[in-house]
Scaffold this active site. Structure first.
Site, PDB file in Angstrom:
ATOM      1  N   LYS A   1      28.807 -19.280  13.115  1.00  0.00           N
ATOM      2  CA  LYS A   1      28.942 -18.284  12.056  1.00  0.00           C
ATOM      3  C   LYS A   1      28.535 -16.899  12.551  1.00  0.00           C
ATOM      4  CE  LYS A   1      26.586 -16.466   8.391  1.00  0.00           C
ATOM      5  NZ  LYS A   1      26.060 -16.331   7.065  1.00  0.00           N
TER       6      LYS A   1
ATOM      7  N   ASN B   1      31.425 -31.952  22.672  1.00  0.00           N
ATOM      8  CA  ASN B   1      30.211 -32.412  21.972  1.00  0.00           C
ATOM      9  C   ASN B   1      29.766 -31.349  20.962  1.00  0.00           C
ATOM     10  OD1 ASN B   1      29.564 -30.685  24.080  1.00  0.00           O
ATOM     11  ND2 ASN B   1      27.681 -31.717  24.667  1.00  0.00           N
TER      12      ASN B   1
ATOM     13  N   ARG C   1      21.252 -35.567  10.414  1.00  0.00           N
ATOM     14  CA  ARG C   1      20.291 -34.918  11.316  1.00  0.00           C
ATOM     15  C   ARG C   1      18.883 -35.114  10.778  1.00  0.00           C
ATOM     16  NH1 ARG C   1      24.090 -29.662  10.956  1.00  0.00           N
ATOM     17  NH2 ARG C   1      25.740 -30.410  12.317  1.00  0.00           N
TER      18      ARG C   1
ATOM     19  N   ASP D   1      22.973 -26.764  16.331  1.00  0.00           N
ATOM     20  CA  ASP D   1      23.265 -26.731  14.892  1.00  0.00           C
ATOM     21  C   ASP D   1      22.457 -25.657  14.165  1.00  0.00           C
ATOM     22  OD1 ASP D   1      24.899 -29.042  15.323  1.00  0.00           O
ATOM     23  OD2 ASP D   1      23.056 -30.206  15.370  1.00  0.00           O
TER      24      ASP D   1
ATOM     25  N   ARG E   1      30.942 -33.655  43.083  1.00  0.00           N
ATOM     26  CA  ARG E   1      32.151 -33.104  43.710  1.00  0.00           C
ATOM     27  C   ARG E   1      33.327 -34.080  43.702  1.00  0.00           C
ATOM     28  NH1 ARG E   1      28.037 -31.522  48.064  1.00  0.00           N
ATOM     29  NH2 ARG E   1      27.259 -33.360  47.014  1.00  0.00           N
TER      30      ARG E   1
ATOM     31  N   LYS F   1      25.165 -20.978  15.099  1.00  0.00           N
ATOM     32  CA  LYS F   1      25.643 -20.001  16.096  1.00  0.00           C
ATOM     33  C   LYS F   1      27.085 -19.579  15.824  1.00  0.00           C
ATOM     34  CE  LYS F   1      24.818 -22.956  19.405  1.00  0.00           C
ATOM     35  NZ  LYS F   1      24.056 -23.959  18.651  1.00  0.00           N
TER      36      LYS F   1
HETATM   37  P1  IMP Z   1      25.762 -35.340  24.850  1.00  0.00           P
HETATM   38  O1  IMP Z   1      25.801 -33.861  24.930  1.00  0.00           O
HETATM   39  O2  IMP Z   1      26.903 -35.927  24.082  1.00  0.00           O
HETATM   40  O3  IMP Z   1      25.578 -36.007  26.183  1.00  0.00           O
HETATM   41  O4  IMP Z   1      24.452 -35.753  24.001  1.00  0.00           O
HETATM   42  C1  IMP Z   1      23.130 -35.519  24.482  1.00  0.00           C
HETATM   43  C2  IMP Z   1      22.203 -35.101  23.359  1.00  0.00           C
HETATM   44  O5  IMP Z   1      22.581 -33.806  22.907  1.00  0.00           O
HETATM   45  C3  IMP Z   1      22.261 -36.006  22.130  1.00  0.00           C
HETATM   46  O6  IMP Z   1      20.967 -36.070  21.545  1.00  0.00           O
HETATM   47  C4  IMP Z   1      23.210 -35.273  21.201  1.00  0.00           C
HETATM   48  O7  IMP Z   1      22.973 -35.598  19.846  1.00  0.00           O
HETATM   49  C5  IMP Z   1      22.845 -33.827  21.507  1.00  0.00           C
HETATM   50  N1  IMP Z   1      23.952 -32.896  21.226  1.00  0.00           N
HETATM   51  C6  IMP Z   1      25.063 -32.694  21.946  1.00  0.00           C
HETATM   52  N2  IMP Z   1      25.836 -31.739  21.384  1.00  0.00           N
HETATM   53  C7  IMP Z   1      25.187 -31.307  20.309  1.00  0.00           C
HETATM   54  C8  IMP Z   1      25.470 -30.284  19.338  1.00  0.00           C
HETATM   55  O8  IMP Z   1      26.477 -29.574  19.373  1.00  0.00           O
HETATM   56  N3  IMP Z   1      24.530 -30.126  18.362  1.00  0.00           N
HETATM   57  C9  IMP Z   1      23.376 -30.863  18.317  1.00  0.00           C
HETATM   58  N4  IMP Z   1      23.084 -31.814  19.204  1.00  0.00           N
HETATM   59  C10 IMP Z   1      23.972 -32.029  20.193  1.00  0.00           C
END
Ligand code: IMP
Length: 431
Positions: A17, A37, A302, A12, A141, A15
């Site tokens: 932008k 994610n 956040r 966050d 795998r 990136k």
């Molecule tokens: P996961 O990637 O969903 O397995 O989450 C694992 C950790 O990474 C958690 O603390 C999420 O909040 C964080 N996370 C995953 N993707 C992002 C993102 O794009 N921005 C910020 N935190 C992220």
């Protein structure tokens, strides 16, 4: 030319932008890790687009690639393509390629992630998108790849082999295997739309580099969510650093020309895990409100805090950054003074570099330096010289503490609200 942009904090950082801005000077933009994610917001001319899988360069009409290190949820992709079509910018197969070896994020991955998060005593606070489970199957795998999904016979055979076990697991954890099976069946309908996009990403990247074209690689999440070098176990399941990009795209490190770190002028973290400068109370709330620090995908608030230079020093080493972009500087406007964390106090000693383990990082106490604030609104600044002295001093202070040039400063969400220092961002024609 090969330029790689990664997040220098916990994701966050802005990136999307920056990559959107740099795409003007690139020929190809590549996503190399993570999955839906990620949430990248790009704003151009007042249009806001929120992306999860498609690279942030989508607004420019350049070639976009999704590499084999990504875990790819085809139904999220289909929704995203619909949203892009409504905005008149959907990339056809000539503009968007997806590697044949990319792991498909299956409905059971998502369901297992959700169930595990609900049942863990000490939740990671994942995004519940199934990311960790999809990478487990890749490393184990037992993955289904895009090459399988686009071929009904091979997809069917892979499902016969893998699905019964995964549905059993869903059931044992208290989930609904029938609902998961139904969603798996829906994936079959996406094969025809996906098939024309399938490509060999590593080959395309190498051919472009051999032709002296500019390949811009876009990281998701951030350095301290890296599965090896982050704050285990509160990390994502992929390699979020510049080296991770080389491995994921099959390019040797000697081919990399520019490694660019995106560093927010303060710090945020969503989900669990240490955040040494995290602030409770009024200042943290103010950063969150002013910075609109709520998850792009999940809406989660956040945690916010002052800029953490020890972590930034480590990010510079882990990625080998040649330049930094300092983002969201405008959010610090209006504070009487702004703080930066220059070191940590731990066990009675002071250190300028983070300890290795998550447990030790949880124990440190930040040491702050206080700098003068500025009251002027800086969102309309069109050049670095328009910044008030105190804001410029902040940028220079960060640069001298870190020893890496800060060559771009972002003062608002729009593409045009990016100010370039004299040397400009490497890999970008601006200024
Ligand atoms: P996961 O990637 O969903 O397995 O989450 C694992 C950790 O990474 C958690 O603390 C999420 O909040 C964080 N996370 C995953 N993707 C992002 C993102 O794009 N921005 C910020 N935190 C992220």
């Amino acid at each position: 030319m090969l330029s790689i942009v990664t997040g220098a904090q916990f994701g966050d950082e802005g990136k999307g932008k920056l990559v959107d801005r740099m795409t003007a000077d690139a020929d190809i933009v590549v996503r190399y890790q993570g999955g839906d994610n990620a949430g990248h917001t790009v704003v151009a001319g007042g249009t806001e687009i929120k992306l999860r899988l498609v690279p942030s360069g989508v607004l420019h009409g350049k070639r976009l690639l999704i590499g084999p290190g990504v875990v790819f949820n085809p139904s999220v992709w289909a929704e995203e393509m619909e949203m892009l079509a409504d905005a008149g910018v959907a990339p056809g197969p000539d503009r968007l390629g997806i590697d044949a070896k990319t792991s498909v994020l299956m409905p059971y991955h998502r369901e297992l992630d959700r169930l595990q998060e609900e049942q863990r005593e000490d939740a990671i606070s994942t995004t519940k998108r199934g990311i960790g489970f999809a990478y487990q199957d890749k490393v184990g795998r037992d993955e289904i790849r895009v090459e399988h999904l686009v071929d009904p016979d091979r997809f069917g055979r892979q499902l016969e082999r893998i699905l019964p076990d995964r549905l059993d697991r869903v059931e044992r954890m208290g989930g609904d295997p029938d609902a998961v099976r139904e969603e798996v069946e829906e994936y079959r309908d996406l094969a025809a739309d996906l098939a024309p996009h399938v490509t060999d990403v590593s080959r395309e990247v190498h051919e472009a580099l051999d032709d002296d074209r500019h390949v811009l690689v876009e990281g998701a999440q951030g350095t301290f969510l890296d599965v090896l070098h982050g704050t285990q176990k509160y990390v994502t399941s992929s390699h979020t650093t510049v080296g991770g990009a080389c491995a994921a795209l099959g390019v040797g490190p000697r081919r990399v020309d520019n490694s660019i770190g995106v560093l927010k002028a303060y710090i945020t973290r969503v989900g669990s895990g240490p955040l040494p400068t995290g602030l409770e109370g009024e200042t943290g709330d103010r950063l969150r409100e002013q910075g609109d620090e709520f998850g792009t995908n999940t809406g989660r608030p956040r945690r916010c805090g002052w800029l953490d230079l020890p972590l930034a020093r480590k990010a510079i080493r882990l990625n080998g950054y040649s330049a930094l972009a300092l983002t969201k500087l405008d959010i610090l406007s209006g504070f009487d003074t702004v703080k930066v964390c220059t070191g940590y106090r731990a066990d009675g000693t002071e250190t300028a570099y983070p300890p290795e383990t998550t447990r030790d990082l949880e124990q440190v106490e930040p040491v702050y330096e206080e700098l003068p604030g500025w009251s002027a609104d800086i969102t309309a600044a069109s050049s670095i010289d328009d910044l008030p002295d105190a804001a410029l001093q902040y940028v220079e202070h960060v640069e001298s503490e870190l020893g890496v040039p800060v060559t771009a400063v972002s003062v608002g969400p729009d593409r045009d609200q990016t100010l370039f220092r004299e040397q400009g961002l490497p890999g970008s024609d601006a200024p």
